[in-house]
Design a protein around this motif. Structure first.
Motif, PDB file in Angstrom:
ATOM      1  N   HIS A   1      25.978  55.008  39.275  1.00 19.09           N
ATOM      2  CA  HIS A   1      27.167  54.716  38.485  1.00 19.09           C
ATOM      3  C   HIS A   1      27.441  53.211  38.470  1.00 19.09           C
ATOM      4  N   VAL A   2      27.896  52.722  37.331  1.00 17.92           N
ATOM      5  CA  VAL A   2      28.313  51.315  37.196  1.00 17.92           C
ATOM      6  C   VAL A   2      29.827  51.283  37.127  1.00 17.92           C
ATOM      7  N   GLU A   3      30.439  50.492  38.002  1.00 21.23           N
ATOM      8  CA  GLU A   3      31.898  50.403  38.009  1.00 21.23           C
ATOM      9  C   GLU A   3      32.339  48.952  37.892  1.00 21.23           C
ATOM     10  N   ARG A   4      33.535  48.778  37.348  1.00 22.32           N
ATOM     11  CA  ARG A   4      34.092  47.433  37.218  1.00 22.32           C
ATOM     12  C   ARG A   4      34.706  47.016  38.545  1.00 22.32           C
ATOM     13  N   THR A   5      34.420  45.775  38.952  1.00 24.04           N
ATOM     14  CA  THR A   5      34.972  45.301  40.223  1.00 24.04           C
ATOM     15  C   THR A   5      36.476  45.100  40.108  1.00 24.04           C
TER      16      THR A   5
ATOM     17  N   VAL B   1      46.227  44.072  42.734  1.00 21.10           N
ATOM     18  CA  VAL B   1      44.900  44.510  42.321  1.00 21.10           C
ATOM     19  C   VAL B   1      44.773  44.348  40.807  1.00 21.10           C
ATOM     20  N   SER B   2      43.707  43.684  40.352  1.00 22.34           N
ATOM     21  CA  SER B   2      43.452  43.531  38.918  1.00 22.34           C
ATOM     22  C   SER B   2      41.965  43.723  38.660  1.00 22.34           C
ATOM     23  N   GLU B   3      41.615  43.925  37.387  1.00 22.31           N
ATOM     24  CA  GLU B   3      40.215  44.126  37.042  1.00 22.31           C
ATOM     25  C   GLU B   3      39.464  42.801  37.055  1.00 22.31           C
ATOM     26  N   GLY B   4      38.254  42.814  37.649  1.00 21.54           N
ATOM     27  CA  GLY B   4      37.426  41.622  37.677  1.00 21.54           C
ATOM     28  C   GLY B   4      36.549  41.535  36.440  1.00 21.54           C
ATOM     29  N   ALA B   5      35.817  40.425  36.327  1.00 18.03           N
ATOM     30  CA  ALA B   5      34.942  40.212  35.169  1.00 18.03           C
ATOM     31  C   ALA B   5      33.574  40.856  35.367  1.00 18.03           C
ATOM     32  N   VAL B   6      33.267  41.265  36.614  1.00 17.40           N
ATOM     33  CA  VAL B   6      31.926  41.736  36.950  1.00 17.40           C
ATOM     34  C   VAL B   6      31.882  43.258  37.007  1.00 17.40           C
ATOM     35  N   TYR B   7      30.802  43.825  36.458  1.00 20.24           N
ATOM     36  CA  TYR B   7      30.491  45.249  36.622  1.00 20.24           C
ATOM     37  C   TYR B   7      29.375  45.350  37.657  1.00 20.24           C
ATOM     38  N   ARG B   8      29.438  46.394  38.516  1.00 22.45           N
ATOM     39  CA  ARG B   8      28.497  46.468  39.628  1.00 22.45           C
ATOM     40  C   ARG B   8      27.889  47.854  39.766  1.00 22.45           C
ATOM     41  N   CYS B   9      26.583  47.885  40.017  1.00 22.79           N
ATOM     42  CA  CYS B   9      25.890  49.133  40.338  1.00 22.79           C
ATOM     43  C   CYS B   9      26.212  49.505  41.776  1.00 22.79           C
TER      44      CYS B   9
END
Length: 780
Positions: free
Chosen positions: A420-424, A436-444
């Motif tokens: 799964h790929v999730e947003r940091t 807590v806020s959404e980051g610019a990076v998506y991570r496996c």
């Protein structure tokens, strides 16, 4: 001395300092002293507004906004230059000049007559005309269409290195100076950073930034921009100045005009080509953008004889570098997986030649960048490549967007392992709250079960600055992982000869060499080992701080985030990353396996004396997330109650004897939560265990001569490598930084030094060349 006399004295002194700083590059006073003189002049002029003159250094701040620019007709047209793109084009230009001057062209028995050419870089900015009458600046104008430009007088007056009054004497009654307004690379970066901070428009490149800044109707905006001017010639003039083009420029320099520091005279076309190749090789190191070199017949008499074509002079040519920006089509966006699992978009492009190299891929950084660009698959885009920098997508040409353009979507599963790929998430911690806020990076989320992450982790582990295992390149690592021989960095130390020799590219000698390199890597310094582990946000410098400060892998791995923040340059976010890495069971297993398989860490010892008994109870309380309680409140609390346990156990009455009601309530509510009390006690216990507790034994610190100083290395060093120089400085206690700032103590500049050297000069920072640097080291 009267105020009027002092005003004249200050103006003359400030003019001279501006000349030394901007034209000669030889500042004689620090910025602070210049600012003091400037403030004194400004105050005197405020008291005597009738004494303010247009050429005063204070009159660069900009005036009220204009409704529009008026037009200016150039008495002598500002013509464009012909272009040469290949060596043959330049030689053809030389042939035409030779024939135009009716000089012998040479044959099998001789080389003919050689023509002297002036050589200077072609700045990538905006051409302007500055008109001086009796030495005073009276008008500034853009080039426009060459015949008619725009009156930008109020704006050019705000440019710091444009003299409002010419220096010295002997200038013609009417003198038109022509040159380029540009923005340095450092100034461009500062401008875009400040624009982003305020949510303003960012610029695609320094040329656009310079042009946009100079054509502001509100000159106060222009005054706030880091614009510079460089003179490259003259237009109308009422009397001759010199007999050569370079003679003109040197005289203009004496009158206060900035000219190119790269100005040279070539004695023939071969020297022109040498100049072109030399400055082309140094192009990316220059503090400003250039797109070629301008060659001009140096003799003014020869220029007059050659004359003009319809749109360009016959005596000058611009030898262009291969384009750094080109248009092409975005064919697709694919996603790559990095060492930390970051899933990064990469632009697949219709191949196009940029700066002499065929480009088919470009970086897009992250999905926030895709959104900022408004990028869609099928778009026509502007690609930029500078030196060895990875090509970038700079801009979308939206008017060329096809009807079938497609949006860019992040894959839901990893393109390598299917995880799964999730947003940091970005966790910002501050007093009493966590945002807590959404980051610019998506991570496996596959971690080392993901082949891409495993390969990248091992490539980092064996790299030169980490474990330095020679012979293990990317291709070799990929084979080891693909063959199932390595599933973690620890497996490198179980490899046998039979495992290695069967890999592509390995034979008996190379296999033995690799196994020896792996064996030789078993005694790394603690700092190298920490860096090799690939902890997120922990680079070489942070790894050195951790090793030097805490002294052992055990202490680093056990350290609580709150304790790590006592170390220099370790903020709370990085501290949590470090703590989380060592808390991970898989990471602990790999580290244990590495130690069991023969790794012996060097340079381990005690906590550095600088940190022995370095903490206070008040400082520790202030670090906790207790709302409303800062350093002063913490000191009052400790003065009243004396110990952590007493503070935890205190009731409202006790607390209100030390703090105001709001603070007292915040402390009581904080410690009512058991996990807060447990964390505080754990931090104190660890400070005691590490010898950092206020009750621990204080140890004497042996001071290093460069402790507290920040040094910067730039350019190439000939008698030692940059790494060696860095190690020597760090051994003396200095911090070696990659960028110049007001906090920089000294810059070491070797040949080819560029924007960092320019910034050091701008900030008045001490600069040593290599010979001076070696003498300095020998004296330590």
């Amino acid at each position: 001395m009267t105020d009027a006399t002092r005003i004249l004295e200050l103006r003359a002194e400030l003019d001279q300092h501006n000349y030394r700083y901007h034209v000669l590059d030889e500042p004689s006073i620090p910025d602070a002293e210049y600012d003091r003189l400037f403030r004194e002049l400004k105050a005197l002029e405020a008291d005597h507004p009738n004494l303010i003159t247009p050429d005063s250094p204070t009159q660069r701040v900009g005036n009220a906004a204009l409704s529009a620019f008026t037009q200016v007709r150039h008495e002598i047209p500002m013509l464009s230059l012909g272009n040469a793109f290949e060596e043959v084009d330049l030689r053809e230009f030389d042939r035409r000049v030779t024939e135009g001057l009716d000089l012998p062209t040479g044959d099998l028995f001789g080389s003919g007559a050689a023509i002297h050419y002036s050589c200077e870089p072609k700045l990538d900015g905006l051409a302007v005309s500055l008109l001086y009458q009796d030495g005073a600046l009276v008008r500034g104008a853009t080039r426009g269409d060459g015949t008619t430009g725009e009156d930008i007088s109020v704006n050019v007056r705000t440019i710091r290195n444009v003299p409002l009054k010419l220096h010295g004497s002997g200038w013609p009654p009417v003198l038109e100076v022509r040159g380029e307004v540009f923005m340095s690379k450092a100034g461009f970066e500062r401008l875009n950073a400040s624009q982003m901070e305020v949510g303003g428009k960012t610029f695609a490149n320094p040329r656009n930034a310079a042009a946009g800044s100079l054509r502001q109707l509100d000159s106060k905006i222009t005054a706030s921009r880091p614009l510079e001017f460089c003179c490259y010639g003259i237009g109308q003039v009422t009397q001759d100045i010199a007999t050569t083009h370079t003679g003109n420029l040197e005289q203009l320099k004496q009158w206060g005009m900035p000219i190119s520091r790269e100005l040279k005279v070539a004695e023939n076309i071969e020297q022109c080509l040498e100049y072109y190749h030399d400055i082309g090789a140094r192009r990316t190191q220059l503090p400003y953008e250039i797109d070629g070199v301008v060659f001009k017949v140096n003799s003014l008499a020869a220029q007059r004889e050659l004359g003009f074509r319809a749109r360009e002079p016959r005596w000058a040519i611009a030898h262009k570098f291969p384009a750094m920006e080109e248009l092409t089509e975005l064919l697709d966006v694919e996603f790559q997986v990095g060492r930390t699992g970051a899933v990064t978009p990469v632009a697949r492009l219709k191949p196009v030649k940029v700066a002499g190299v065929t480009v088919a891929n470009a970086t897009l950084h992250n999905m926030d960048e895709v959104a900022r660009l408004g990028l869609m698959i099928g778009d026509t885009v502007i690609i930029r490549r500078a030196g060895d920098v990875i090509p970038q997508v700079m801009q979308v040409v939206t008017e060329r967007r096809p009807e079938n353009a497609r949006l860019v979507h992040v894959p839901e599963t990893c393109p390598v392992c299917g995880s799964h790929v999730e947003r940091t998430q970005l966790i910002k911690r501050s007093k009493g709250k966590q945002t807590v806020s959404e980051g610019a990076v998506y991570r496996c989320v596959g971690r080392l079960a993901c082949g891409a992450q495993l390969k990248q982790a091992i490539i980092h582990f064996v790299s030169r600055r980490a474990m330095d295992i020679d012979g293990l390149g990317e291709k070799s690592v990929e084979q080891l992982v693909d063959e199932g021989l390595v599933s973690s960095p620890a497996d490198l130390y179980t490899l046998q000869f039979d495992d290695v020799v069967k890999l592509e590219g390995f034979a008996e000698v190379s296999s033995n060499n690799l196994l020896k390199a792996i064996e030789d890597s078993k005694r790394p310094s603690l700092a190298r080992f920490i860096y090799a582990l690939g902890i997120p946000d922990v680079g070489e410098e942070t790894a050195k701080v951790l090793a030097r400060s805490l002294g052992s892998l055990q202490r680093v791995s056990e350290a609580l985030p709150q304790v790590l923040t006592y170390l220099p340059d370790v903020g709370l976010e990085v501290a949590f990353e470090i703590h989380s890495f060592f808390e991970d069971p898989h990471n602990r297993t790999v580290i244990q396996q590495l130690l069991e398989r023969g790794l012996q860490l060097q340079e381990e010892g005690e906590v550095h004396p600088e940190y022995a008994a370095s903490t206070t109870l008040a400082g520790m309380i202030a670090k906790l997330d207790i709302s409303s309680v800062g350093p002063t409140g913490a000191e009052k609390l400790v003065a009243k109650l004396g110990s952590l346990n007493a503070i935890i156990a205190a009731d409202g009455i006790d607390l209100r004897q030390a703090l105001n009601t709001r603070q007292a309530e915040a402390v009581r509510e904080y410690f009512k939560q058991p996990h807060h009390a447990e964390t505080a006690r754990a931090v104190e216990a660890q400070l005691q265990a590490f010898g950092m507790h206020w009750a621990s034994e204080k140890k004497a610190v042996e001071g290093l001569p460069l402790a507290g100083q920040t040094w910067v290395l730039t350019g190439s060093l000939e008698q030692m490598s940059r790494d060696e120089a860095k190690q020597k400085l760090e051994a003396l206690g200095a911090k070696v930084s990659g960028s110049v700032s007001a906090k920089t103590h000294t810059v070491v500049a070797g040949p080819g030094a560029g924007s960092k050297l320019a910034k050091a000069s701008e900030l008045g920072i001490k600069v040593l060349d290599e010979e001076q640097f070696l003498k300095f080291l020998a004296s330590m």
